[in-house]
Structures are given as structure tokens and as C-alpha cells.
Design a protein around this motif. Structure first.
Motif, mmCIF file in Angstrom:
data_model
loop_
_atom_site.group_PDB
_atom_site.id
_atom_site.type_symbol
_atom_site.label_atom_id
_atom_site.label_comp_id
_atom_site.label_asym_id
_atom_site.label_seq_id
_atom_site.Cartn_x
_atom_site.Cartn_y
_atom_site.Cartn_z
ATOM 1 N N SER A 279 37.578 25.723 73.907
ATOM 2 C CA SER A 279 38.929 25.720 73.907
ATOM 3 C C SER A 279 39.217 26.807 75.331
ATOM 4 N N ILE A 280 40.606 26.569 75.641
ATOM 5 C CA ILE A 280 40.922 27.780 76.580
ATOM 6 C C ILE A 280 42.276 28.304 76.165
ATOM 7 N N CYS A 281 42.233 29.563 76.529
ATOM 8 C CA CYS A 281 43.520 30.448 76.003
ATOM 9 C C CYS A 281 43.946 31.008 77.545
ATOM 10 N N GLY A 282 45.089 31.850 77.277
ATOM 11 C CA GLY A 282 45.635 32.493 78.293
ATOM 12 C C GLY A 282 46.837 31.532 79.394
ATOM 13 N N ASP A 283 47.273 32.183 80.246
ATOM 14 C CA ASP A 283 48.358 31.464 80.880
ATOM 15 C C ASP A 283 48.084 29.816 81.395
ATOM 16 N N MET A 284 46.847 29.686 82.033
ATOM 17 C CA MET A 284 46.466 28.464 82.423
ATOM 18 C C MET A 284 46.480 27.448 81.359
ATOM 19 N N ALA A 285 46.475 27.863 80.068
ATOM 20 C CA ALA A 285 46.412 26.583 78.985
ATOM 21 C C ALA A 285 47.666 26.182 78.899
ATOM 22 N N SER A 286 48.879 26.853 79.277
ATOM 23 C CA SER A 286 50.127 26.465 78.983
ATOM 24 C C SER A 286 51.054 26.009 80.453
ATOM 25 N N ASP A 287 50.131 26.159 81.534
ATOM 26 C CA ASP A 287 50.692 25.713 82.847
ATOM 27 C C ASP A 287 50.920 24.257 83.056
ATOM 28 N N PRO A 288 52.153 23.724 82.970
ATOM 29 C CA PRO A 288 52.094 22.436 83.322
ATOM 30 C C PRO A 288 51.299 21.548 84.502
ATOM 31 N N LYS A 289 51.247 22.561 85.728
ATOM 32 C CA LYS A 289 50.525 22.130 87.001
ATOM 33 C C LYS A 289 48.955 21.783 86.347
ATOM 34 N N LEU A 290 48.345 22.755 85.532
ATOM 35 C CA LEU A 290 47.028 22.932 85.412
ATOM 36 C C LEU A 290 46.494 22.088 84.193
ATOM 37 N N ILE A 291 47.536 21.846 83.206
ATOM 38 C CA ILE A 291 47.059 21.129 82.151
ATOM 39 C C ILE A 291 46.323 19.626 82.354
ATOM 40 N N PRO A 292 46.851 19.005 83.164
ATOM 41 C CA PRO A 292 46.403 17.961 83.586
ATOM 42 C C PRO A 292 44.881 17.832 84.262
ATOM 43 N N VAL A 293 44.572 19.142 84.818
ATOM 44 C CA VAL A 293 43.326 19.090 85.365
ATOM 45 C C VAL A 293 42.257 19.895 84.365
ATOM 46 N N LEU A 294 42.836 20.695 83.310
ATOM 47 C CA LEU A 294 42.054 20.964 82.345
ATOM 48 C C LEU A 294 41.605 19.782 81.327
ATOM 49 N N ILE A 295 42.558 18.963 81.140
ATOM 50 C CA ILE A 295 42.152 17.781 80.279
ATOM 51 C C ILE A 295 41.019 16.833 81.051
ATOM 52 N N GLY A 296 41.527 16.759 82.378
ATOM 53 C CA GLY A 296 40.322 15.880 83.154
ATOM 54 C C GLY A 296 38.831 16.394 83.160
ATOM 55 N N MET A 297 38.963 17.740 83.036
ATOM 56 C CA MET A 297 37.728 18.482 82.983
ATOM 57 C C MET A 297 36.967 18.224 81.474
ATOM 58 N N GLY A 298 37.577 17.767 80.587
ATOM 59 C CA GLY A 298 37.022 17.481 79.354
ATOM 60 C C GLY A 298 37.337 18.429 78.234
ATOM 61 N N LEU A 299 38.276 19.354 78.649
ATOM 62 C CA LEU A 299 39.030 20.390 77.707
ATOM 63 C C LEU A 299 39.854 19.508 76.736
ATOM 64 N N ARG A 300 39.456 19.695 75.278
ATOM 65 C CA ARG A 300 40.180 18.930 74.325
ATOM 66 C C ARG A 300 40.969 19.880 73.150
ATOM 67 N N ALA A 301 40.899 21.173 73.487
ATOM 68 C CA ALA A 301 41.744 22.167 72.735
ATOM 69 C C ALA A 301 42.434 23.135 73.565
ATOM 70 N N LEU A 302 43.591 23.477 73.682
ATOM 71 C CA LEU A 302 44.336 24.349 74.356
ATOM 72 C C LEU A 302 44.801 25.267 73.343
ATOM 73 N N THR A 303 44.884 26.603 73.582
ATOM 74 C CA THR A 303 45.360 27.769 72.884
ATOM 75 C C THR A 303 46.366 28.348 73.377
ATOM 76 N N VAL A 304 47.673 28.056 72.944
ATOM 77 C CA VAL A 304 49.034 28.446 73.654
ATOM 78 C C VAL A 304 49.892 29.193 72.785
ATOM 79 N N PRO A 305 50.788 30.069 73.640
ATOM 80 C CA PRO A 305 51.863 30.726 72.450
ATOM 81 C C PRO A 305 52.633 29.630 71.863
ATOM 82 N N ALA A 306 52.611 30.123 70.308
ATOM 83 C CA ALA A 306 53.306 29.390 69.450
ATOM 84 C C ALA A 306 54.448 28.712 70.016
ATOM 85 N N CYS A 307 55.365 29.468 70.479
ATOM 86 C CA CYS A 307 56.592 28.918 70.662
ATOM 87 C C CYS A 307 56.671 27.777 72.084
ATOM 88 N N ARG A 308 55.435 27.868 72.526
ATOM 89 C CA ARG A 308 55.269 26.695 73.888
ATOM 90 C C ARG A 308 54.734 25.389 73.212
#
Length: 573
Positions: free
Chosen positions: A499-528
Motif C-alpha cells: 500500500s502507499i500512505c502519505g500525501d501522495m495517496a490522496s492527491d487527485p493528480k497522482l492517484i491515477p498514476v499510482l493505480i496505473g503502477m499496480g498499487l491496489r491499496a491507498l491509505t488516506v486520512p479517514a475524512c478524505r
């Protein structure tokens, strides 16, 4: 005067309006009435009694918001107030001829002078407590008797260069609206606490705020990092819907789905990053599929002393009880850098971010590490439990820590204590040296988690708390994205969850890239979680893969910024 727009860096989401309250120092209760001569000893007794009631009310208000605060943030104030020697000295000073306000100032100033010169950091930090206490006592001296209450900051936005956790908790207890920090780090633990308490916070340039007088009407958009001074009707109208939804998470709870899928059906697990029991409850209500990162240091940072094994066990058990289902990944103590225990003696380090951080700290303080691991194992009895080590720099350090966990399971078994005998043990990948060992660490660990905030900091040699190099902090830097891809590929080869955590995991510009790389678990602040889920549902996994392939071939920051639609200019002038 006309409307003025000030841009800053968002550190805790939210949108609020209010009037400016400006503090040049950490937040303290303001003296709202002039202290007067002629007060009697009976007035002093009343002021002491009222101050005690106010402090107890602070504690209760905070306890309702944060379970961990049963450690009593304001305990130091109460201890001083209830010290018979302290009060006795004030009475003696009055007996020697001083008026009551002068006696209060004189005795507290004497204590401040003594504490300020102490070589012990913890003693020096009592100065803030004493100043707090002096202002509150002097304020209460000139007020008529009334029920216990605290001064309200409702409708106020605080502008201050510095804030400690206790100051933030006091701000929350006084119903403040939002905070603008004029110095400090975006990912410092004060920002994490602000997110946990849903207090909008923006980091902004002190120079742009210098001419704002107290009482200036403000609108804070802490989603985008925008501060409107004297907002006009057009701006207020455009933010109307955001302002109306503040404090109404029930709508999000109804809209969020138990599972998250892309437009073409690719399953993405949304996990919550939490540091407080209250956040675990919110994560469950917002359908998080588990806790991808529990920041165990938060329970240490909110205290006045080191928690015992039983106290930690109680906190970890409450977190698991609140979440009820799904994974629960507990990161062991990640102290050092910008996260220091004010009550714990620490060696002065010239480069704290390169010093005794994360797992290094716990190796150095073995008793603290053992106590925490035992508490985690006990809390995990009969439930899925994942333990993750931060700041792993080698296979050796990971294996050493893993072996200690196994040793403690045997120790607890010998004591006939109920515990989780086979927790999953993972490594946090956030150092450049761990990238080169990704295959070996993936083989040794049960799971991996990429800590994007520190990974960016250390790969790019950018101090995340230094405003002067903020322009060089570029999460979409080709080296950062290639490093994430390398680790993701290594985990996939070994068949280990990642999985990936930190600011990148909830960044709308970077989420498509992370998913495209094969990441299938994102750790984000609960409110987001609601917003991230809505974004993912608009994506096509195949298109995301094509985008990530294109990005990974790019050699420049500018090219990647163009592909992702990110406004960017070279920071070197």
C-alpha cells in the motif's frame, strides 16, 4: 479596503469563515479586563477556584473529542495551581504589602525566571504553563463570580507562527474555526493532529499576513490553500455550499460505498490513516476497509510522560474495537525529526531528520520498544494484527525487530497472557537505501507500505519543514515515481501486499498514476475517503496504466507536470 487573496499550503482540509485573531506566541488565554489594585484575598481565592474549574472543563471538553487525552493535557496547570507552596508565596507577598495582582505577577515571574534558566528542557517548557496560568488568574481576578466557563473563540481564525499540541487542543476546546500557521512543516505532527480534529489549517507566508489587523474578516479554503481577507459577496457566494457542509459528515457516510472500484471494475482498497481513537470511529463510519496506518506516536505526543504497557494496551484495544473489521496496521513509534517528546530527554542533533528517527529510536530505547510491542500483541488477541516498522534501512534492522516480536510472543505465552501469537509484520519503505533492497525486504516481510512523505524528502534531499525549499518538494519527480514503481513491482514478484500512505495517496493528480503502477491499496486520512472513492470511480484502470507508463518514461519534472495537468514553474528563478 478591498479583498485580498493570500495563497498558502493546505495542511488540514476544511472551509471556514471568521475574523482574525493574531498571536505572536503559542496560544494563551487573553486577559480581557484590566487588572486592578484593591482586590482582596477573597478575590484571589475566588480566582483560584474559578481557574481550577475552567481547567477541569478544558480537560472534559477535550476528553469528549479525543479519548487519548485522559492523560490530561492541562495537568501541569492544575498541579501548579494546587501547590500549597505556590499559593502560600502569593499570600505572603500580599501580607508584605503588595496588592493581589502585583503579588500574582511577582511570584509567577520569579518561578518563570528560575525555570527559564534550567538546563532541563522539560522544566524550561513549564514557562508556557506558568504564563498561561498567570494570565488566566489575572483575568479571573477582575471578573465577577460566574459558573465555570472558558473564553470562546467561536467565529475566530487564529494566525500564529507557532503551535504546540496542547495549544491546538485548547483552541478546539474554545470552539475556534481555523488556524493559519506562519512557520513550521506541512507534515509535522501538529498538522496530523489538526486533521484528526477536523480543524482547517493552512501554512502561509508571514510577510503576506503581516499587515492584516486583528478582526479582519477571513475565508479559509484549506482544501486549496487559499485565504481571502475581506472576502466579497461573489467569493462568499461561490463558497456557500462548502461552508454549509462543514461539520456535516453524515452526508458523506450515506454516499460512501463499502467497496471501491474503477470505472472498468478494478478493485481498489481504501484504508484509513489514523492517529486517534476518534479517527478510527470515523474510518469505520466512512466504510474504510481497514486501518492502513495507525500512528502510535500520537498517544505519546499528547501526554506529559511515557505511557505504560497497560495504558498503551487500552488505547490499541479501543482502536481495534472501534474499527471492528478489516486490517489494522500499527506503525511502531516514529519519533525524531519534527516529532519530539517534550518530556523525554533527547540529545541535541544538528540534523534531526538524519538522526535518531523511527526504528533507530526504538532500538536505542529498548525498554520503550518492548513495552509497546507487548501492548500491541496483547491488544491483538483474537483479532487480525499487523505491526509495521518505520525507517527501515536494511534487511538486518527489519529482521532484528521482527525477531524481537517473536521473542515477546514467547514471553507473553510463558506469562499465560492472552495475545496475538502470529501477527503479520511489515516494513515501511521511505528511505532511498530501502529501494535498492525492495526485493529482499519484500521477501522478508509479510507486507510493505510506501511512506510517500518521507520518501520524497529523502530522495530529493528536501527538508519538508523548511519553507525556503518548498518549491523543490515535488512528489511527481521522476525519481520518486520510479522508486514507487520499483517497490510495487518487487512486492508483486514476491506476492506480498503493498500500500502507499502519505500525501501522495490522496492527491487527485497522482492517484491515477499510482493505480496505473499496480498499487491496489491507498491509505488516506479517514475524512478524505469519500472524495478519493468518487475520484477512483471515474478512472479506467487500463487508461491509468497507459498514463503511468508514459510518466515513467519521462525524465523531467516539467514533462510529468504537463502530462498530469499540474501547474509548475522551475523554482530556481
Amino acid at each position: 479596503m478591498h479583498q485580498c487573496l493570500i495563497t498558502g499550503t493546505p495542511t488540514s482540509d476544511g472551509c471556514v469563515t471568521g475574523t482574525a485573531v493574531i498571536y505572536a506566541a503559542p496560544l494563551k488565554p487573553a486577559v480581557t479586563a484590566q487588572t486592578q489594585a484593591g482586590c482582596t484575598v477573597q478575590d484571589l481565592e475566588r480566582a483560584v477556584s474559578e481557574t481550577r474549574a475552567q481547567l477541569l472543563e478544558f480537560q472534559q471538553n477535550i476528553k469528549d473529542r479525543i479519548t487519548e487525552s485522559v492523560t490530561q493535557i492541562f495537568a501541569a496547570h492544575l498541579m501548579i495551581l494546587e501547590d500549597p507552596v505556590f499559593i502560600g508565596q502569593i499570600r505572603k507577598c500580599i501580607g508584605d504589602g503588595a496588592d493581589v495582582p502585583t503579588a500574582v505577577r511577582r511570584i509567577i515571574d520569579e518561578y518563570i525566571a528560575i525555570f527559564s534558566k534550567s538546563p532541563d528542557l522539560r522544566t524550561r517548557e513549564k514557562v508556557d504553563d506558568l504564563e498561561d496560568l498567570m494570565q488566566r488568574l489575572l483575568s479571573n481576578l477582575t471578573r465577577p463570580a460566574r459558573p465555570a466557563a472558558h473564553s470562546s473563540l467561536q467565529g475566530k481564525i487564529l494566525i500564529t507562527p507557532r503551535l504546540f499540541p496542547s495549544d491546538l487542543l485548547r483552541f478546539v476546546s474554545q470552539n475556534g474555526e481555523g488556524i493559519i500557521l506562519t512557520s513550521g512543516g506541512v507534515t509535522a505532527h501538529i498538522s496530523v493532529l489538526a486533521r484528526s480534529l477536523a480543524v482547517p489549517m493552512i501554512l502561509a507566508d508571514a510577510g503576506r499576513l503581516a499587515d492584516l489587523p486583528a478582526g479582519t474578516p477571513l475565508l479559509m479554503d484549506a482544501h486549496a490553500g487559499l485565504i481571502y481577507a475581506r472576502p466579497d459577496a461573489t467569493v462568499l457566494s461561490s463558497y456557500e455550499s462548502l461552508l454549509e457542509t462543514r461539520g456535516k459528515p453524515a452526508q458523506d457516510r450515506q454516499a460512501v460505498k463499502p467497496q471501491t472500484r474503477t470505472r472498468d471494475g478494478c478493485r481498489i482498497r481504501l484504508l484509513a490513516a489514523v492517529g486517534l481513537v476518534s479517527e478510527a470511529k470515523l474510518a469505520r463510519e466512512l466504510c474504510a476497509e481497514g486501518i492502513g496506518l495507525y500512528r502510535s506516536e500520537m498517544a505519546f505526543l499528547l501526554r506529559e510522560d511515557l505511557p505504560s504497557e497497560d495504558e498503551q494496551y487500552a488505547v490499541y484495544s479501543r482502536v481495534l474495537n472501534e474499527m471492528q473489521t478489516g486490517d489494522a496496521v500499527f506503525r511502531t513509534l516514529d519519533l525524531g525529526g519534527d516529532k519530539l517528546l517534550h518530556y523525554f530527554p533527547a540529545a541535541r542533533e544538528s540534523n534531526p531528520f538524519l538522526g535518531l528517527r523511527g526504528i533507530r529510536f526504538t532500538f536505542q530505547h529498548h525498554d520503550i520498544f518492548r513495552r509497546q510491542l507487548r501492548a500491541l500483541l496483547r491488544a491483538g488477541h483474537g483479532r487480525p494484527l499487523k505491526i509495521m516498522f518505520p525507517f527501515v534501512s536494511s534487511v538486518d534492522s527489519f529482521v532484528h525487530a521482527r525477531n524481537l516480536v517473536w521473542e515477546l510472543t514467547r514471553e507473553l505465552a510463558a506469562e499465560n497472557r492472552p495475545h496475538q501469537a502470529s501477527p503479520e509484520i511489515g516494513a515501511m519503505i521511505e528511505l532511498p537505501c530501502a529501494i535498492g533492497l525492495a526485493d529482499e525486504l519484500a521477501a522478508a516481510a509479510d507486507f510493505l507500505s510506501i511512506g510517500s512523505n518521507d520518501l520524497v524528502q529523502y530522495l530529493l534531499a528536501v527538508d519538508r519543514t523548511n519553507d525556503q525549499v518548498a518549491g523543490w518538494h515535488v512528489p511527481w519527480h521522476p525519481s520518486v515515481l520510479r522508486a514507487i514503481h520499483t517497490v510495487t513491482e518487487a512486492a508483486c514478484r514476491c506476492g506480498k501486499p503493498i500500500s502507499i500512505c502519505g500525501d501522495m495517496a490522496s492527491d487527485p493528480k497522482l492517484i491515477p498514476v499510482l493505480i496505473g503502477m499496480g498499487l491496489r491499496a491507498l491509505t488516506v486520512p479517514a475524512c478524505r475517503i469519500p472524495q478519493v472513492q468518487q475520484l477512483i470511480e471515474t478512472l479506467d484502470a487500463a487508461e491509468a496504466k497507459a498514463l503511468s507508463d508514459q510518466v515513467l518514461k519521462s525524465a523531467t519534472v516539467a514533462e510529468i507536470a504537463g502530462l498530469l495537468g499540474i501547474p509548475w514553474t522551475f523554482p530556481g528563478g
